[in-house]
Design an enzyme around this catalytic site. Structure first.
Site, short mmCIF file in Angstrom:
data_model
loop_
_atom_site.label_atom_id
_atom_site.label_comp_id
_atom_site.label_asym_id
_atom_site.label_seq_id
_atom_site.Cartn_x
_atom_site.Cartn_y
_atom_site.Cartn_z
N TYR A 1 -1.42 -5.33 -13.67
CA TYR A 1 -0.42 -4.83 -12.72
C TYR A 1 0.30 -5.98 -12.02
CZ TYR A 1 -3.56 -5.77 -8.71
OH TYR A 1 -4.34 -6.38 -7.77
N CYS A 2 1.50 -5.67 -11.53
CA CYS A 2 2.26 -6.63 -10.72
C CYS A 2 2.73 -5.90 -9.46
CB CYS A 2 3.42 -7.23 -11.51
SG CYS A 2 4.65 -6.05 -12.12
N TRP A 3 3.85 -6.27 -8.88
CA TRP A 3 4.29 -5.68 -7.61
C TRP A 3 4.79 -4.25 -7.79
CZ3 TRP A 3 3.59 -6.38 -2.68
CH2 TRP A 3 4.45 -5.78 -1.76
N SER B 1 4.14 -7.61 -15.10
CA SER B 1 3.00 -6.98 -15.78
C SER B 1 3.38 -6.52 -17.17
CB SER B 1 2.45 -5.81 -14.96
OG SER B 1 3.44 -4.82 -14.75
N TYR C 1 1.31 -2.65 -7.78
CA TYR C 1 0.58 -2.70 -6.51
C TYR C 1 1.15 -1.70 -5.51
CZ TYR C 1 -0.79 -4.22 -1.86
OH TYR C 1 -1.24 -4.24 -0.56
#
Length: 353
Positions: free
Chosen positions: A97-99, A105, A126
């Protein structure tokens, strides 16, 4: 299922423990502020690189920035795979995952899927996790029966919670999660307080592991633990819950505090700096006298003074005003501060379901 699979946090949550790795590809500062429990940080762009790409995006154009970003992202992904994941078998299952669940991601998940791993990408990243935590903290506390451990400063509330946890009871130790002992002298010398988001993540992570059939023990905290705010719904429910009042003699409270705050005993200058924070309450003359006691090594006398003149009056006013059932609290008499005493009292509380 086609990989990389794109799943929401609600879909991922039941199987969160089944992933072989939870990989947060955001930068180091984003990860440090908060992350999914158990995640490791593998930035596809580190903090400096994000600034570099962002500056090019603004000062040159998006096309040049994307070219630079692709070079850096590709290089970083290759490095992470080579140093961390090259030995992983075909069935190794990572969650990435990323932001926002987009490019960063997506790049990592795409490469991993091409290698052949059954990788899952968190849809919404996130941000969707954070929204879930916020919503849960408004609902989760309502599922539990809380038992509130009350008592003035130095009465052994935190020690009792620790022993309860060791005996298998469900304990929500807010001071431990906040890395703070909840008073003007509560800063821990070797540990900074976490961010507000990390504090809330720790609370959520504990609550979602608890069994509603059994009580949850918690200390009678104020709305803030150091610089961190206790979630409003949790605070409201705890303050309306049954109370247990720890009773310990003042000499034993002094001894306990000298043990728990040994860093102040060995560093009078640090103690005097914290005591200065009480000037607005007690005035310069009184605080100067306390600082003199500290500097001259009269620590027991100082601690007794602080209990008598500062902590106990403040506690007496606060506890009755804020905890609805305190007037009916069951008294827990502690004859001393020995380990056996705390173990005995904890067993009594734990066995009384």
């Amino acid at each position: 299922m086609k990989y990389p699979a794109l799943l929401s946090f609600q879909e991922v949550l039941p199987q969160l423990k089944q992933f072989d790795a939870i990989i947060d590809v955001r930068s180091q500062s984003e990860f440090a502020e908060d992350h999914i429990p158990g995640a490791i940080n593998c930035p596809v762009l580190d903090d400096a690189q994000r600034v570099q790409v962002g500056t090019m995006y603004k000062q040159v154009n998006a096309f040049e920035a994307k070219k630079l970003g692709a070079v850096l992202v590709g290089r970083n992904i290759a490095s992470h795979i080579e140093t961390l994941f090259l030995d992983k078998p075909r069935e190794w299952t990572p969650l990435v995952y990323c932001w926002r669940g987009g490019n960063r991601s997506g790049a990592m998940a795409h490469v991993m899927a091409k290698i052949g791993w059954p990788v899952v990408q968190l849809d919404g990243g996130y941000q969707t996790y954070r929204r879930y935590v916020n919503a849960s903290l408004a609902e989760l506390p309502q599922r539990f029966r809380f038992k509130v451990i009350c008592g003035p400063t130095g009465s052994g509330k935190s020690r009792l919670l620790q022993v309860l946890a060791q005996q298998g009871a469900q304990v929500l130790d807010l001071e431990q999660m906040a890395a703070h002992r909840g008073s003007v002298l509560g800063n821990l010398p070797a540990e900074l307080q976490p961010s507000q988001k990390t504090f809330e993540t720790r609370i959520w992570d504990s609550l979602q592991r608890f069994d509603p059939q059994y009580p949850v023990f918690v200390e009678s905290e104020s709305k803030k633990v150091g610089n961190l705010r206790v979630p409003e719904v949790l605070m409201e429910i705890v303050r309306g819950s049954p109370c247990f009042a720890v009773a310990l003699s003042r000499p034993d409270r002094v001894r306990l505090l000298l043990e728990d705050y040994a860093h102040f005993v060995t560093d009078p200058a640090l103690l005097n700096t914290q005591l200065a924070c009480l000037t607005y309450v007690h005035g310069r003359e009184k605080v100067a006298y306390w600082q003199q006691l500290s500097s001259s090594g009269r620590i027991e006398e100082l601690v007794d003074e602080l209990l008598l003149k500062h902590y106990d009056p403040a506690y007496g006013q606060s506890i009755k005003r804020n905890f609805d059932q305190f007037s009916e609290a069951q008294i827990l008499d502690l004859p001393d501060i020995s380990d056996s005493t705390f173990q005995r009292v904890a067993r009594q509380l734990h066995q009384d379901k």
